[in-house]
Design a protein around this motif. Structure first.
Motif: not given
Length: 230
Positions: A188-200
């Protein structure tokens, strides 16, 4: 691709976050602290120096919101550790082409709670406030205070339809069930950071909370409670 020690953000993302931080330092967004309370049967936001909800924008009709909760394992009542984590609750706004903020956080709670009832009450009031027009959803980690908050929201007729869940296998593996909120496992943490990178990379210019961006640049060994809620 991802920079070690910076919460899993890529070098490109870190550069964009740093540029936005510089911009916010020179041109800060105006936020106001509020208290939420009932007045004449209506939930009202009142400006206050002691307000616990920091707001960039109030709820608008026809706009969707998703609220994210990151709780704590302790409170001021149960621990005097000055470096202990704080409870964090972020309000993310969806599509609003005509608004100043779009796909962006518009409000937050960030504090060391006096006790668990204190932060649960404030979180529930915030959900109700941003669900004023029936378009808010809420999620968060089930560990710590999050699991109890989820149960309280489900028991409240005004918020039970706001709670997001995760489909998981039943104990015997014969099917699936939906549990409120989620456990933050490594995947879940990996998924969150994957999409946080895209968002930022795409929307960092929309972020008005400087403290959130500072959290993004912290090393993994430091508490980043606002980033966790985001």
């Amino acid at each position: 691709e991802f920079a070690h020690g910076n919460n899993g953000f890529s070098e490109t993302t870190i550069e964009r976050i740093s540029l936005r931080l510089k911009d916010l330092t020179q041109n800060p967004e105006l936020s106001v602290n509020y208290k939420l309370g009932q007045l004449g049967g209506e939930l009202i936001a009142t400006p206050s120096k002691l307000g616990w909800l920091e707001v960039l924008e109030h709820p608008k009709p026809d706009i969707k919101y998703v609220l994210g909760f990151d709780g704590t394992q302790s409170t001021e009542t149960t621990s005097d550790n000055k470096k202990a984590s704080k409870a964090s609750f972020y309000v993310m706004k969806g599509v609003d082409p005509q608004g100043k903020f779009e796909f962006a956080p518009v409000a937050k709670i960030f504090q060391r709670p006096k006790d668990f009832d204190d932060i649960w009450e404030k979180a529930i009031l915030t959900v109700k406030y941003y669900n004023k027009f029936g378009n808010a959803k809420v999620t968060g980690e089930r560990n710590g205070a999050g699991g109890v908050l989820a149960e309280k929201l489900l028991k409240d007729p005004d918020t039970k339809k706001c709670v997001l869940g995760k489909r998981v296998l039943t104990t015997n593996g014969s099917g699936f069930k939906t549990e409120p909120f989620f456990y933050r496992s490594d995947d879940v943490k990996d998924w969150q950071f994957l999409h946080a990178n895209t968002y930022m990379k795409k929307y960092v210019e929309n972020v008005g909370f400087k403290s959130l961006l500072l959290d993004c640049l912290k090393p993994d060994v430091e508490n980043s409670d606002e980033l966790d809620a985001f």
